[in-house]
Design a protein around this motif. Structure first.
Motif, PDB file in Angstrom:
ATOM      1  N   ASN A 148    -128.699  -5.377 -48.388  1.00  0.00           N
ATOM      2  CA  ASN A 148    -128.544  -6.266 -49.711  1.00  0.00           C
ATOM      3  C   ASN A 148    -129.339  -6.065 -50.554  1.00  0.00           C
ATOM      4  N   LEU A 149    -129.142  -6.118 -51.715  1.00  0.00           N
ATOM      5  CA  LEU A 149    -130.459  -6.460 -53.112  1.00  0.00           C
ATOM      6  C   LEU A 149    -130.360  -7.555 -53.507  1.00  0.00           C
ATOM      7  N   ALA A 167    -121.972  -1.244 -53.728  1.00  0.00           N
ATOM      8  CA  ALA A 167    -122.622  -0.820 -54.924  1.00  0.00           C
ATOM      9  C   ALA A 167    -122.269  -1.677 -56.057  1.00  0.00           C
ATOM     10  N   HIS A 168    -120.505  -1.929 -56.178  1.00  0.00           N
ATOM     11  CA  HIS A 168    -119.835  -3.014 -57.094  1.00  0.00           C
ATOM     12  C   HIS A 168    -120.926  -4.098 -57.366  1.00  0.00           C
ATOM     13  N   ARG A 169    -121.585  -4.549 -56.256  1.00  0.00           N
ATOM     14  CA  ARG A 169    -122.010  -6.317 -56.323  1.00  0.00           C
ATOM     15  C   ARG A 169    -123.254  -6.060 -57.490  1.00  0.00           C
ATOM     16  N   SER A 170    -124.035  -4.741 -57.114  1.00  0.00           N
ATOM     17  CA  SER A 170    -124.195  -3.877 -58.393  1.00  0.00           C
ATOM     18  C   SER A 170    -124.270  -3.360 -59.126  1.00  0.00           C
ATOM     19  N   PRO A 202    -121.041 -11.137 -47.532  1.00  0.00           N
ATOM     20  CA  PRO A 202    -121.197  -9.901 -47.967  1.00  0.00           C
ATOM     21  C   PRO A 202    -121.574  -8.673 -46.718  1.00  0.00           C
ATOM     22  N   GLU A 203    -120.973  -8.243 -46.222  1.00  0.00           N
ATOM     23  CA  GLU A 203    -121.396  -6.981 -45.196  1.00  0.00           C
ATOM     24  C   GLU A 203    -121.307  -5.354 -46.057  1.00  0.00           C
ATOM     25  N   ALA A 229    -109.369  -6.795 -51.935  1.00  0.00           N
ATOM     26  CA  ALA A 229    -110.848  -7.621 -53.011  1.00  0.00           C
ATOM     27  C   ALA A 229    -111.252  -8.227 -52.197  1.00  0.00           C
ATOM     28  N   SER A 230    -112.667  -8.739 -52.423  1.00  0.00           N
ATOM     29  CA  SER A 230    -113.093  -9.338 -51.368  1.00  0.00           C
ATOM     30  C   SER A 230    -113.724 -10.673 -52.761  1.00  0.00           C
TER      31      SER A 230
END
Length: 317
Positions: free
Chosen positions: A99-100, A118-121, A214-215, A315-316
């Protein structure tokens, strides 16, 4: 194509080494699909499906080194599995497995390992991790224990697995890097690898994967599924993209996990294996990376990743 895969580790790895196993699986699959692979990796690397170029890790990660200068003639694309400190003067992609930090810039030509990752960035480019099914034992008849496999870190949720085993009275085997305290029905088996890990995965009634962070992907989930073993997991990160209702259960509390554990054995081991082979084999991963390579070479842009159908509405937290 001629693909140059770059890793700063010695391969194959001794010990768990999630990212390193993905790299070897990709090299194998690209070769099976008829492509030429050159593997730049640490000295001592032995992967028969590739032409190995031994390069010291310090050289590969040196910001003053243009990795293009290390490639053999005719290489179409460079694929690094660690953050590049210098942009190569050659077509390239890089895969981020971790994770970034929040707000950190996304590296150029980066490929994430799940849609959630990807979505989290703020990105859409990803390829799911894959492994070689031949590396795992399949058993339809299971033994009388549940399994937790991974780092014994609070974010991985091992305490939830212990709490679930305590409340349900189930026998739990913990396989990880250090020894915590636990109840009588929880047994610590230490770090496992190779045949021992494959046997534990194949014999387990289920794998506990109660992640509390968040895996990015969750590699142990597909290791279990290849072994015909269903998965008890949370909704965190990419887990809803990996675990469908037919092969496991996604929960949000220890109480929900305990309730789901009572019926997890009703999942069909054959369906678990088939699910992993359909979505997460090394060949499926390689085909997706090839799609990425070709699109980048043809258009200069990486295409969006293809999400698993069962996760389209997941959804997460």
């Amino acid at each position: 194509m001629h693909i140059a895969v770059v890793s700063h580790y010695r391969l194959p790895v001794k010990g768990y080494g999630g990212t390193e196993r993905v790299v070897v699986a990709l090299v194998r699959a690209l070769a099976v699909l008829g492509h030429r692979v050159t593997l730049l990796a640490a000295p001592g690397t032995r992967v028969r499906e590739a032409t190995v170029v031994e390069v010291p890790p310090a050289t590969l990660t040196d910001a003053s080194v243009d990795l293009a200068g290390l490639l053999p003639p005719g290489s179409d694309i460079l694929h690094a599995f660690f953050p590049l400190k210098r942009t190569p003067s050659h077509p390239f992609v890089q895969t981020l497995e971790g994770n970034l930090r929040p707000g950190a810039p996304v590296p150029p030509n980066n490929i994430f390992v799940s849609r959630d990752h990807a979505h989290r960035s703020g990105r859409e480019v990803f390829v799911y991790n894959g492994l070689d099914p031949a590396d795992f034992l399949f058993r339809s008849a299971k033994d009388d224990y549940d399994l937790f496999l991974g780092r014994l870190h609070s974010a991985k949720g091992y305490r939830w697995a212990i709490a679930g085993a305590t409340r349900s009275g189930r026998r739990l085997l913990l396989a990880g890097g250090w020894r915590p305290s636990w109840r009588r029905n929880v047994r610590f088996v230490g770090e496992v690898d190779g045949r021992r890990k494959a046997e534990l995965l194949a014999g387990a009634r289920c794998l506990w994967m109660p992640a509390l962070w968040p895996e990015p992907f969750g590699l142990t989930t597909i290791e279990a599924l290849f072994s015909g073993t269903p998965v008890l997991a949370t909704h965190w990160g990419a887990l809803p993209e990996v675990v469908s209702p037919e092969v496991g259960a996604l929960c949000d509390t220890v109480e929900e996990l305990v309730a789901a554990a009572a019926t997890i054995h009703t999942r069909d081991p054959v369906a678990c294996r088939a699910h992993a082979e359909l979505y997460f084999s090394h060949l499926v991963m390689a085909e997706e990376y090839l799609r990425m390579y070709r699109c980048l070479l043809d258009t200069g842009v990486l295409p969006p990743g293809r999400v698993t159908p069962f996760a389209l509405t997941a959804a997460s937290p």
